[in-house]
Enzyme design. Sequence first.
Site, short mmCIF file in Angstrom:
data_model
loop_
_atom_site.label_atom_id
_atom_site.label_comp_id
_atom_site.label_asym_id
_atom_site.label_seq_id
_atom_site.Cartn_x
_atom_site.Cartn_y
_atom_site.Cartn_z
N ASP A 348 34.94 18.88 23.92
CA ASP A 348 33.99 17.94 23.36
C ASP A 348 34.72 17.25 22.19
O ASP A 348 35.66 17.81 21.62
CB ASP A 348 32.78 18.73 22.86
CG ASP A 348 31.90 17.91 21.94
OD1 ASP A 348 31.49 16.82 22.36
OD2 ASP A 348 31.64 18.38 20.82
N ASP A 350 33.19 15.11 19.24
CA ASP A 350 32.60 15.14 17.89
C ASP A 350 32.08 16.52 17.54
O ASP A 350 31.26 17.09 18.26
CB ASP A 350 31.46 14.12 17.80
CG ASP A 350 31.95 12.72 18.14
OD1 ASP A 350 33.14 12.43 17.85
OD2 ASP A 350 31.17 11.93 18.70
MG LIG Z 1 29.81 17.88 19.72
#
Ligand SMILES: [Mg+2]
Length: 524
Positions: A348, A350
Site C-alpha cells: 500500500d 499512503d
Molecule cells: Mg494506507
Amino acid sequence: MSPAQDYTIVVPTIGRPSLAVLLTSLAAQEVHGAHVMPQEVVVVDDRPAAPGAPGVDLGQSGAWLPVRIVRTGGRGPAAARNAGWRCARTPWVVFLDDDVQLPPSWAPDLLADLRSAAPRVGGVQGRIVVPLPPGRRPTDWERSTAGLESARWATADMAYRRVTLEQVSGFDERFPRAYREDADLAARVRRAGWTLAQGERHVLHPVRPAADDVSLRVQAGTFDDATLRALHGRRWRTVAQTGRGRLRLHLATVAVAALTVAAALTRRPRLTAVAAWVWAAFTADFFVRRLTPGPRPADEVFAREARRLAWTSVAIPFAAVAHRARGEWNARGGLPPWPLPIDAVLFDRDGTLIEDIPYNGDPEAVRPTEGARAVLDALRSRGVLVGVVTNQSGLCRGLLTAAQVQSVNAEVEARLGPFDTWQVCPHCPEDECLCRKPRPGMILAAAQELGLAPAACAVVGDIGADVEAARAAGAVGVLVPAPATRTEEVAEAELVAADLAGAIDLLAARLGAASPELGRAAWR
Ligand SMILES: [Mg+2]
Ligand SMILES: [Zn+2]
C-alpha cells in the site's frame, strides 16, 4: 464459548437462485435460536467483475442471518472458499455448496458431529443425498450428480477445523473448478497428520437443471486430473478415489478417427473403411454403455436422452483428450507444492511506504516511512518483485488531478527505487469497482502483470482494507498498523507486524525468489 460461536458457514456462489433456497433452509432450522446458528455465514460472490451488477440474491432470510459478503472476482470455488474461511474466527468452518438444501435438523446434527470429533479429527463430512425422479431410471446427468453420494470429503457439506486449514494453507487454487480440489485438500490434510471422519448430518443436493451439452462441458475436469497427478504422483487415482476411467478408450477413439481422416486424405479406401468402422464401434460402445442404465424407451424423457447421449458420445472422446493434453502441458516439468512461494510483495502507498497525507498532490511533501527503502532493496536483491497497490479516490472526488498523482508516484520511485508494478484505483467507494481495496482487483491485476499467481503475492498495508483485499485475491496479507489503524482492524488481521522489516520477517519462510522461475512457471 457457546456452541453458536463454534462454527462459520462458507458458501461460494456464482449467483445461482438456489443460494436463497439454501439460506431459507438454514433460517428454518428446527431448533431455533442463536445456540445452533453459525457465528457468521460468509457468502463468497465469485462472479467475474461486472460493473453495476446487482448483488447476490440472499432471499428473505438473508436479512436477519449474520451474512458477510466477500467478492473474489471469478477465481473459482477453491479460491472463493479460501477467501471465505480466512474471514472465519471460529474453531470450525463448514463449507456448503450454494445448491444444497438443509433438512430441519441439520444445524443440531452438525453440532453433534463437531462435538463428537476427536482432537485429531481435522474434518467431518456430511452425508449428501441426491433426490432422483421417482418412477423411472435416472438419466446420465442425474447419475453423475448422484455420484456425489459416494464421493468422500466432497465440499458440498464438509466441516474443517480452522487450524487444519491454516496448517495446509487451504485449497490449492490451481484447481479452477469444482473438481478434484476437495480430494486434493483431504489428501494434504491427512498427510499433515489429521484424520477425517464421516458425520451423521445430511444435506439434500437436488439435480440441477442442465443444458444438453453438460456431459461434454464437464470433460474440462480431465485438465485437473493432470494437475492432481503432477501433485500426488502415481497414487493420484487413490487420492481422487476414482477408477481407471475411460481415458485410454477415448485416446484410442481419437487415434482411429485421426487414422480415418489420414487414410481418406491419402486415398486408401480399404484402410479408410476399416478405421471408420473401428471408430464407429468405439463410439457406439460408449453410447450404449451410457444409454443402458438410463430411462427406458417407454419413459417420456427417453427420446431426448438418447439424442443427447448420441451426439455427446461422438464429441466427448475428443474433448476429454484435448483437456487432458492441456493439463499435461500445464503440469510439464512438475508443479510446486501448495502453498506457492511468495515471489512478489505489493505495498500500500499512503501510511505504508510513505507517510499518509490525505489527498496529497505535492511531490515535495512525500516522506518515506522508516525502513521502507532498506526493506524494498533487500527484497529486490533477493529477486522478489515489488509493487504498489493504492486507492486514490481523490481523483474521483476532484481533489487530485491525474498529473498530481503521477508526480507523487514519480517522487516515491525517486526516493524508494523502481517498482515492478503500479496499480492505482481512481474510483470512489460508491463506484462499486472491483479494483478499490478491500476488493481484490488491483492485486489480481498486479499478479497478472507480473506473471504470477495471486497466491504467490503478499500484500503489506496499514489498514483493514489492505489485508481484506489480499484475502479476497488469495494473496498473503500483512498489517503494519499506522497511527490511523483501528483496533478492530488489528484484531481481525491474520498477520500483524510492528514495522515493514517485521512484515518481511513474517514472510521470510515463504519468500521464494531463490527459485523465482519455479513460482512464476507454476501459474500458467
Ligand atoms: Mg494506507
Ligand atoms: Zn477502482
